[in-house]
Design a protein around this motif. Structure first.
Motif, PDB file in Angstrom:
ATOM      1  N   THR A  88       0.838  -1.198   0.000  1.00 38.07           N
ATOM      2  CA  THR A  88       0.000   0.000   0.000  1.00 38.07           C
ATOM      3  C   THR A  88       0.876   1.252   0.000  1.00 38.07           C
ATOM      4  OG1 THR A  88      -1.610  -1.257   1.272  1.00 38.07           O
ATOM      5  CG2 THR A  88      -1.903   1.136   1.228  1.00 38.07           C
ATOM      6  N   ILE A  89       1.896   1.217   0.818  1.00 37.38           N
ATOM      7  CA  ILE A  89       2.824   2.356   0.906  1.00 37.38           C
ATOM      8  C   ILE A  89       3.552   2.555  -0.417  1.00 37.38           C
ATOM      9  CG2 ILE A  89       4.969   3.143   2.014  1.00 37.38           C
ATOM     10  CD1 ILE A  89       3.851   1.737   4.606  1.00 37.38           C
ATOM     11  N   GLU A  90       4.030   1.451  -1.010  1.00 33.26           N
ATOM     12  CA  GLU A  90       4.717   1.552  -2.306  1.00 33.26           C
ATOM     13  C   GLU A  90       3.835   2.248  -3.345  1.00 33.26           C
ATOM     14  OE1 GLU A  90       7.350  -2.575  -1.752  1.00 33.26           O
ATOM     15  OE2 GLU A  90       5.595  -2.559  -3.095  1.00 33.26           O
ATOM     16  N   HIS A  91       2.521   1.909  -3.327  1.00 31.01           N
ATOM     17  CA  HIS A  91       1.602   2.481  -4.313  1.00 31.01           C
ATOM     18  C   HIS A  91       1.256   3.937  -4.041  1.00 31.01           C
ATOM     19  CE1 HIS A  91       0.912  -1.261  -6.358  1.00 31.01           C
ATOM     20  NE2 HIS A  91      -0.015  -0.707  -7.109  1.00 31.01           N
ATOM     21  N   LEU A  92       1.190   4.323  -2.784  1.00 35.18           N
ATOM     22  CA  LEU A  92       0.609   5.635  -2.469  1.00 35.18           C
ATOM     23  C   LEU A  92       1.592   6.659  -1.923  1.00 35.18           C
ATOM     24  CD1 LEU A  92      -2.787   4.537  -0.833  1.00 35.18           C
ATOM     25  CD2 LEU A  92      -2.408   5.283  -3.188  1.00 35.18           C
ATOM     26  N   LYS A  93       2.854   6.277  -1.718  1.00 36.95           N
ATOM     27  CA  LYS A  93       3.726   7.213  -0.996  1.00 36.95           C
ATOM     28  C   LYS A  93       4.129   8.443  -1.809  1.00 36.95           C
ATOM     29  CE  LYS A  93       8.293   5.070  -1.490  1.00 36.95           C
ATOM     30  NZ  LYS A  93       9.456   4.552  -0.791  1.00 36.95           N
ATOM     31  N   ASP A  94       3.957   8.372  -3.148  1.00 36.25           N
ATOM     32  CA  ASP A  94       4.254   9.571  -3.942  1.00 36.25           C
ATOM     33  C   ASP A  94       3.079  10.549  -3.957  1.00 36.25           C
ATOM     34  OD1 ASP A  94       6.740   8.517  -4.446  1.00 36.25           O
ATOM     35  OD2 ASP A  94       6.143   7.605  -6.357  1.00 36.25           O
ATOM     36  N   GLU A  95       1.881  10.034  -3.593  1.00 37.05           N
ATOM     37  CA  GLU A  95       0.693  10.893  -3.600  1.00 37.05           C
ATOM     38  C   GLU A  95       0.369  11.476  -2.237  1.00 37.05           C
ATOM     39  OE1 GLU A  95      -2.777   9.141  -5.800  1.00 37.05           O
ATOM     40  OE2 GLU A  95      -1.341   7.502  -6.035  1.00 37.05           O
ATOM     41  N   PHE A  96       0.604  10.684  -1.208  1.00 34.38           N
ATOM     42  CA  PHE A  96       0.245  11.118   0.144  1.00 34.38           C
ATOM     43  C   PHE A  96       1.457  11.018   1.072  1.00 34.38           C
ATOM     44  CE2 PHE A  96      -3.818   8.992  -1.328  1.00 34.38           C
ATOM     45  CZ  PHE A  96      -4.516  10.170  -1.557  1.00 34.38           C
ATOM     46  N   ARG A  97       1.456  11.875   2.073  1.00 32.69           N
ATOM     47  CA  ARG A  97       2.451  11.747   3.132  1.00 32.69           C
ATOM     48  C   ARG A  97       1.873  10.754   4.143  1.00 32.69           C
ATOM     49  NH1 ARG A  97       2.385  17.916   4.486  1.00 32.69           N
ATOM     50  NH2 ARG A  97       0.198  17.301   4.328  1.00 32.69           N
ATOM     51  N   ILE A  98       2.542   9.646   4.320  1.00 33.96           N
ATOM     52  CA  ILE A  98       1.986   8.521   5.082  1.00 33.96           C
ATOM     53  C   ILE A  98       2.689   8.361   6.425  1.00 33.96           C
ATOM     54  CG2 ILE A  98       1.562   6.008   5.067  1.00 33.96           C
ATOM     55  CD1 ILE A  98       1.498   6.146   1.988  1.00 33.96           C
ATOM     56  N   GLY A  99       1.920   8.061   7.447  1.00 31.96           N
ATOM     57  CA  GLY A  99       2.475   7.736   8.755  1.00 31.96           C
ATOM     58  C   GLY A  99       1.828   6.461   9.275  1.00 31.96           C
ATOM     59  N   VAL A 100       2.622   5.588   9.854  1.00 30.68           N
ATOM     60  CA  VAL A 100       2.098   4.290  10.289  1.00 30.68           C
ATOM     61  C   VAL A 100       2.325   4.096  11.789  1.00 30.68           C
ATOM     62  CG1 VAL A 100       2.341   1.792  10.045  1.00 30.68           C
ATOM     63  CG2 VAL A 100       2.429   3.250   8.020  1.00 30.68           C
ATOM     64  N   MET A 101       1.260   3.653  12.463  1.00 34.52           N
ATOM     65  CA  MET A 101       1.378   3.286  13.879  1.00 34.52           C
ATOM     66  C   MET A 101       1.243   1.771  13.988  1.00 34.52           C
ATOM     67  SD  MET A 101      -1.080   6.175  15.586  1.00 34.52           S
ATOM     68  CE  MET A 101      -2.355   6.021  14.337  1.00 34.52           C
ATOM     69  N   GLU A 102       2.264   1.145  14.509  1.00 31.56           N
ATOM     70  CA  GLU A 102       2.264  -0.304  14.661  1.00 31.56           C
ATOM     71  C   GLU A 102       1.927  -0.651  16.093  1.00 31.56           C
ATOM     72  OE1 GLU A 102       2.766  -2.780  12.639  1.00 31.56           O
ATOM     73  OE2 GLU A 102       3.206  -1.602  10.838  1.00 31.56           O
ATOM     74  N   ALA A 103       0.755  -1.215  16.300  1.00 37.41           N
ATOM     75  CA  ALA A 103       0.399  -1.622  17.659  1.00 37.41           C
ATOM     76  C   ALA A 103       0.780  -3.074  17.802  1.00 37.41           C
ATOM     77  CB  ALA A 103      -1.085  -1.466  17.885  1.00 37.41           C
ATOM     78  N   ASP A 104       1.711  -3.313  18.670  1.00 38.01           N
ATOM     79  CA  ASP A 104       2.137  -4.695  18.785  1.00 38.01           C
ATOM     80  C   ASP A 104       2.388  -4.997  20.236  1.00 38.01           C
ATOM     81  OD1 ASP A 104       2.811  -7.234  17.899  1.00 38.01           O
ATOM     82  OD2 ASP A 104       3.738  -6.370  16.134  1.00 38.01           O
ATOM     83  N   ILE A 105       2.448  -6.252  20.549  1.00 39.44           N
ATOM     84  CA  ILE A 105       2.471  -6.596  21.944  1.00 39.44           C
ATOM     85  C   ILE A 105       3.858  -6.495  22.526  1.00 39.44           C
ATOM     86  CG2 ILE A 105       2.022  -8.492  23.527  1.00 39.44           C
ATOM     87  CD1 ILE A 105      -0.416  -9.080  21.870  1.00 39.44           C
ATOM     88  N   ASP A 106       4.819  -6.874  21.754  1.00 45.06           N
ATOM     89  CA  ASP A 106       6.148  -6.888  22.335  1.00 45.06           C
ATOM     90  C   ASP A 106       7.242  -6.446  21.377  1.00 45.06           C
ATOM     91  OD1 ASP A 106       7.852  -7.405  24.507  1.00 45.06           O
ATOM     92  OD2 ASP A 106       8.571  -9.162  23.467  1.00 45.06           O
ATOM     93  N   SER A 107       7.304  -7.062  20.248  1.00 45.92           N
ATOM     94  CA  SER A 107       8.466  -6.858  19.384  1.00 45.92           C
ATOM     95  C   SER A 107       8.316  -5.578  18.575  1.00 45.92           C
ATOM     96  CB  SER A 107       8.595  -8.030  18.423  1.00 45.92           C
ATOM     97  OG  SER A 107       7.624  -7.933  17.411  1.00 45.92           O
TER      98      SER A 107
END
Lengths: 222, 222
Positions: free
Chosen positions: B53-72
């Motif tokens: 998704t990022i590969e497809h859209l990163k030239d059009e939108f400024r993207i930020g990702v929040m990774e909710a994970d338990i430990d790692s």
């Protein structure tokens, strides 16, 4: 199609789940009923593995199965058609079972004529790991398509399981799944974990798994 | 390897999660930030789908990702290496994120220069469905190996999702997965659900998915 009941499980009133779990276990010990708590992600093959397990062991042990599911009763239908006792536990949207909910299930199953009771827990790698159900042993299924990194991401689940079944090994050629890396991750979380690769579809590894389970049931009943 | 932060998320003090979620959404609307809440089982391919998704859209939108994970922090490492903003949310073993936890994440991500924020929720089909995170749209991934019966078993998750991505269609030949039955089950839970079969591995269907997402972000920013 076999017969099965549906039981609506109530929220627990016990503040101390660990104590309640110990009570459940000593009650089981008195009655010589072995309780296996089977956990996994949704879709990792719990019901299919259970089907194979029942086919292998139903002539040796009287088996009863509790299906904890959120809404449907597809699993209890499948299991009861194998000719063993099955009960569907409706958890009212709860994401796990605790010891008292399990005790309600055991009462509903009427374990007087059961040697091996199996709890198919809610499909979830997080919450079920936090609650001792009173089971004698905890087992989990990790399936190949889920990836070899799961022990890193769900540490508690892997650390509390006595046995980890790595299911769907028949599709290993189609996934980037590193069995050695997976084993290493599991053993990092739990050095005593027994790891058994299986294919519930083809039957591979089921002999080893049911052998382990048979030994554990016999030890408990002594 | 990209840079990313790790943020320890605190338990919420807000009793009324729905109200807090509405506050989060109106704040996002003011700032023209679109928030997508991405949910699934463990191992269904959230991170790989996100990568595509990022590969497809990163030239059009400024993207930020929040990774909710338990430990790692394996997911945040992967995402930040794509050159977008990424933050790892440590949820302290919590099985879901609510609106205020999401707000903490958004603050940590610093969304002033972000058009599209994506929350990769905890891998769990149960609890995350119960909490409105404040996202503009909810998406879920169901992967082929999990089985076509999941809409029957996890009704709430399917009913709250605007879009369901059916991932890993490249392995359809190796699984008993009935696409029509699956679609039918999803639409029974949610007649308005958009269903898009994809393979994050081969890229099939990613055009349609990112097209849907692009349109939604643009609508929100108007």
């Amino acid at each position: 199609m076999g017969e099965f009941r549906v039981l609506e499980i109530k929220q627990s009133v016990f503040a101390d789940n660990d104590r309640r779990a110990d009570e459940v276990r000593s009650e089981l010990k008195k009655k010589k009923v072995f309780l296996l708590n089977l956990m996994s992600s949704p879709g990792s093959g719990k019901t299919t593995t259970l089907t194979r397990t029942i086919e292998h062991l139903k002539d040796e042990f009287r088996i009863g199965v509790m299906e904890a599911d959120i809404d449907s009763d597809v699993d209890a239908q499948t299991i009861s058609s194998l000719g063993v006792k099955a009960i569907q536990l409706h958890t009212g949207g709860m994401c796990h079972l605790d010891a008292d909910m399990t005790a309600q299930g055991l009462a509903g199953l009427e374990t007087g004529d059961v040697d091996l009771a199996i709890l198919e827990n809610v499909g979830n790698l997080v919450c079920p790991a936090e609650f001792d159900t009173g089971a004698v042993k905890n087992a989990m299924i990790l399936s190949v398509p889920e990836g070899d990194d799961k022990p890193l991401k769900y540490p508690l689940m892997f650390s509390i399981c006595d046995v980890v079944l790595i299911n769907k090994i028949d599709v290993l050629p189609y996934f980037d799944f590193d069995m050695d890396k997976c084993r290493e991750g599991i053993l990092m979380r739990n050095p005593n974990a027994k790891i058994i690769p299986i294919s519930a579809r083809t039957g591979e590894g089921i002999e080893e798994w049911t052998g382990w389970l048979r030994d554990e049931v016999k030890k408990w009943q002594q």
